[in-house]
Design a protein around this motif. Structure first.
Motif, PDB file in Angstrom:
ATOM      1  N   ASP A 137       0.899  -1.145   0.050  1.00  0.00           N
ATOM      2  CA  ASP A 137       0.104   0.008   0.073  1.00  0.00           C
ATOM      3  C   ASP A 137       0.996   1.272  -0.047  1.00  0.00           C
ATOM      4  N   ALA A 138       0.479   2.325  -0.368  1.00  0.00           N
ATOM      5  CA  ALA A 138       1.105   3.775  -0.416  1.00  0.00           C
ATOM      6  C   ALA A 138       0.490   4.788   0.225  1.00  0.00           C
ATOM      7  N   ILE A 139       1.268   5.687   1.116  1.00  0.00           N
ATOM      8  CA  ILE A 139       0.788   6.851   1.459  1.00  0.00           C
ATOM      9  C   ILE A 139       1.526   8.156   1.122  1.00  0.00           C
ATOM     10  N   ASP A 140       1.069   9.034   0.714  1.00  0.00           N
ATOM     11  CA  ASP A 140       2.033  10.376   0.490  1.00  0.00           C
ATOM     12  C   ASP A 140       0.788  11.248   0.732  1.00  0.00           C
ATOM     13  N   GLY A 141       1.499  12.377   1.075  1.00  0.00           N
ATOM     14  CA  GLY A 141       0.519  13.705   0.923  1.00  0.00           C
ATOM     15  C   GLY A 141       0.224  14.676  -0.435  1.00  0.00           C
ATOM     16  N   SER A 142       0.980  14.152  -1.450  1.00  0.00           N
ATOM     17  CA  SER A 142       0.670  14.653  -2.900  1.00  0.00           C
ATOM     18  C   SER A 142       0.021  13.738  -3.711  1.00  0.00           C
ATOM     19  N   GLN A 143      -1.333  14.246  -3.892  1.00  0.00           N
ATOM     20  CA  GLN A 143      -2.086  13.580  -5.012  1.00  0.00           C
ATOM     21  C   GLN A 143      -1.359  13.372  -6.358  1.00  0.00           C
ATOM     22  N   GLY A 144      -0.692  14.336  -6.635  1.00  0.00           N
ATOM     23  CA  GLY A 144       0.081  14.174  -7.832  1.00  0.00           C
ATOM     24  C   GLY A 144       0.989  12.954  -7.936  1.00  0.00           C
ATOM     25  N   MET A 145       1.699  13.008  -6.974  1.00  0.00           N
ATOM     26  CA  MET A 145       2.753  11.962  -6.866  1.00  0.00           C
ATOM     27  C   MET A 145       2.100  10.340  -6.870  1.00  0.00           C
ATOM     28  N   LEU A 146       1.035  10.149  -6.128  1.00  0.00           N
ATOM     29  CA  LEU A 146       0.147   9.163  -5.826  1.00  0.00           C
ATOM     30  C   LEU A 146      -0.225   8.661  -7.447  1.00  0.00           C
ATOM     31  N   ASP A 147      -0.840   9.944  -8.272  1.00  0.00           N
ATOM     32  CA  ASP A 147      -1.508   9.396  -9.550  1.00  0.00           C
ATOM     33  C   ASP A 147      -0.249   8.985 -10.499  1.00  0.00           C
ATOM     34  N   ILE A 148       0.809   9.323 -10.193  1.00  0.00           N
ATOM     35  CA  ILE A 148       1.645   8.720 -11.115  1.00  0.00           C
ATOM     36  C   ILE A 148       1.915   7.071 -10.529  1.00  0.00           C
ATOM     37  N   ALA A 149       2.010   7.011  -9.353  1.00  0.00           N
ATOM     38  CA  ALA A 149       2.245   5.591  -8.919  1.00  0.00           C
ATOM     39  C   ALA A 149       1.076   5.056  -9.386  1.00  0.00           C
ATOM     40  N   LYS A 150      -0.300   5.396  -9.276  1.00  0.00           N
ATOM     41  CA  LYS A 150      -1.357   4.584  -9.619  1.00  0.00           C
ATOM     42  C   LYS A 150      -1.330   4.118 -11.044  1.00  0.00           C
ATOM     43  N   SER A 151      -0.938   5.223 -12.081  1.00  0.00           N
ATOM     44  CA  SER A 151      -0.911   4.840 -13.491  1.00  0.00           C
ATOM     45  C   SER A 151       0.085   3.314 -13.666  1.00  0.00           C
ATOM     46  N   ARG A 152       0.916   3.274 -12.588  1.00  0.00           N
ATOM     47  CA  ARG A 152       1.838   2.010 -12.764  1.00  0.00           C
ATOM     48  C   ARG A 152       1.447   0.716 -11.945  1.00  0.00           C
ATOM     49  N   ASN A 153       0.105   0.975 -11.557  1.00  0.00           N
ATOM     50  CA  ASN A 153      -0.496  -0.220 -10.902  1.00  0.00           C
ATOM     51  C   ASN A 153       0.378  -0.939  -9.702  1.00  0.00           C
ATOM     52  N   LEU A 154       1.022  -0.331  -8.905  1.00  0.00           N
ATOM     53  CA  LEU A 154       2.193  -0.810  -7.849  1.00  0.00           C
ATOM     54  C   LEU A 154       1.262  -1.254  -6.429  1.00  0.00           C
ATOM     55  N   TYR A 155       0.388  -0.662  -6.229  1.00  0.00           N
ATOM     56  CA  TYR A 155      -0.171  -0.637  -4.907  1.00  0.00           C
ATOM     57  C   TYR A 155      -1.779  -1.197  -4.666  1.00  0.00           C
ATOM     58  N   HIS A 156      -2.131  -1.871  -3.587  1.00  0.00           N
ATOM     59  CA  HIS A 156      -3.549  -2.087  -3.534  1.00  0.00           C
ATOM     60  C   HIS A 156      -4.240  -0.944  -3.296  1.00  0.00           C
ATOM     61  N   ARG A 157      -3.476  -0.250  -2.264  1.00  0.00           N
ATOM     62  CA  ARG A 157      -4.349   0.966  -1.714  1.00  0.00           C
ATOM     63  C   ARG A 157      -3.335   2.218  -1.780  1.00  0.00           C
ATOM     64  N   TYR A 158      -4.054   3.547  -2.063  1.00  0.00           N
ATOM     65  CA  TYR A 158      -3.362   4.555  -2.362  1.00  0.00           C
ATOM     66  C   TYR A 158      -4.016   5.778  -1.346  1.00  0.00           C
ATOM     67  N   ILE A 159      -3.296   5.909  -0.305  1.00  0.00           N
ATOM     68  CA  ILE A 159      -3.889   6.853   0.619  1.00  0.00           C
ATOM     69  C   ILE A 159      -3.087   8.420   0.530  1.00  0.00           C
ATOM     70  N   CYS A 160      -3.911   9.245   0.275  1.00  0.00           N
ATOM     71  CA  CYS A 160      -3.519  10.464   0.104  1.00  0.00           C
ATOM     72  C   CYS A 160      -3.869  11.012   1.381  1.00  0.00           C
ATOM     73  N   ASP A 161      -2.628  11.391   2.518  1.00  0.00           N
ATOM     74  CA  ASP A 161      -2.901  11.901   3.450  1.00  0.00           C
ATOM     75  C   ASP A 161      -1.408  12.623   4.303  1.00  0.00           C
ATOM     76  N   PHE A 162      -1.788  13.404   5.141  1.00  0.00           N
ATOM     77  CA  PHE A 162      -0.645  14.017   5.745  1.00  0.00           C
ATOM     78  C   PHE A 162       0.170  13.155   6.713  1.00  0.00           C
ATOM     79  N   LEU A 163       1.442  12.815   7.060  1.00  0.00           N
ATOM     80  CA  LEU A 163       2.118  12.206   7.874  1.00  0.00           C
ATOM     81  C   LEU A 163       2.552  13.263   8.743  1.00  0.00           C
ATOM     82  N   GLY A 164       2.080  13.127  10.037  1.00  0.00           N
ATOM     83  CA  GLY A 164       2.428  14.083  11.253  1.00  0.00           C
ATOM     84  C   GLY A 164       1.851  13.326  12.366  1.00  0.00           C
ATOM     85  N   PRO A 165       1.593  13.943  13.468  1.00  0.00           N
ATOM     86  CA  PRO A 165       0.997  13.589  14.592  1.00  0.00           C
ATOM     87  C   PRO A 165      -0.468  13.027  14.410  1.00  0.00           C
TER      88      PRO A 165
END
Ligand SMILES: C[S@@+](CC[C@H](N)C(=O)[O-])C[C@H]1O[C@@H](n2cnc3c(N)ncnc32)[C@H](O)[C@@H]1O
Length: 220
Positions: free
Chosen positions: A91-119
């Motif tokens: 699975d993938a998590i990242d705060g940038s939807q643009g970066m995740l969209d590229i990953a998605k086009s490559r079909n690498l992960y089951h789940r693509y979570i766009c969220d901010f990593l912090g507390p």
């Protein structure tokens, strides 16, 4: 943009971000540079994703079904390396939807979570993952030690967290100098995780050394 050019926020040649840049600015820049990201880092011989994946695989005891979260996954370079090693439950998590969209086009992960990593609590249940891979995501304005408790919460007791980053950033980035490693030690002293490795790896980014930390999460 040529390799030695710099934007107001990011210098491609050195792979460094402007001091004082905020998280919001960083994520906006990643959204804007997402299409070009892989070429930038390829041209700078970015070996971090391979080094991170190999370090994690070495301590995973061959459990190829392991459920792995790629933290600050970007376009999926670390997943590409994990897949080469036979790890497919990603699975993938990242705060940038643009970066995740590229990953998605490559079909690498089951789940693509766009969220901010912090507390803040993530939309992921406790003890969900066998391992976390986190590569290239500790840099000026990027992740801070405040995300460690959340990473620990979502990994099963006995699971692994692998963090790969530029070694010099431990000393040159204000948010990390005298803070990042002490925060890791404090969590170890609290019995949250135990350190399995702290290895210096050459040529992590061009001619720059990296440091790869591996922690095993302990039962809370
Ligand atoms: C240098 S890229 C690394 C991407 C990938 N792991 C790799 O090695 O190619 C850093 C990534 O961290 C993400 N990022 C930075 N700060 C973040 C935060 N606070 N929360 C979520 N993602 C963040 C960015 O969107 C970007 O995709």
């Amino acid at each position: 943009m040529a390799n030695n050019e710099a934007t107001d926020a990011f210098c491609v040649a050195t792979g460094t971000w402007k001091p004082g840049i905020t998280s919001a600015e960083v994520l906006r820049h990643y959204d804007n540079m997402a299409e070009k990201y892989d070429k930038y880092v390829h041209d700078m011989s970015y070996n971090g994703p391979r080094q991170c994946a190999e370090a994690l695989a070495e301590v995973m005891s061959g459990n190829k079904a392991a459920r792995i979260l790629d933290v600050a996954a970007g376009t999926g370079l670390c997943a590409t390396e994990l897949l080469k090693l036979g790890y497919t439950n990603l699975d993938a998590i990242d705060g940038s939807q643009g970066m995740l969209d590229i990953a998605k086009s490559r079909n690498l992960y089951h789940r693509y979570i766009c969220d901010f990593l912090g507390p803040r609590r993530l939309d992921i249940e406790d003890d969900h993952y066998d391992a976390i891979a986190c590569c290239g995501s500790f840099s000026q304005g990027h992740l801070k030690d405040d995300c460690f408790p959340e990473l620990i919460r979502i990994v099963k007791p006995g699971g692994l967290i692998c963090i790969a980053m530029r070694e010099e950033f431990l000393h040159t980035v204000e948010a990390y100098r005298g803070k990042l490693e002490p925060a890791m030690v404090a969590l170890e002293n609290k019995g949250c995780w135990e350190r399995m490795a702290r290895d210096i790896v050459p040529k992590y980014y061009n001619d720059k050394d990296g440091v790869v930390f591996i922690y095993r999460v302990l039962a809370q």
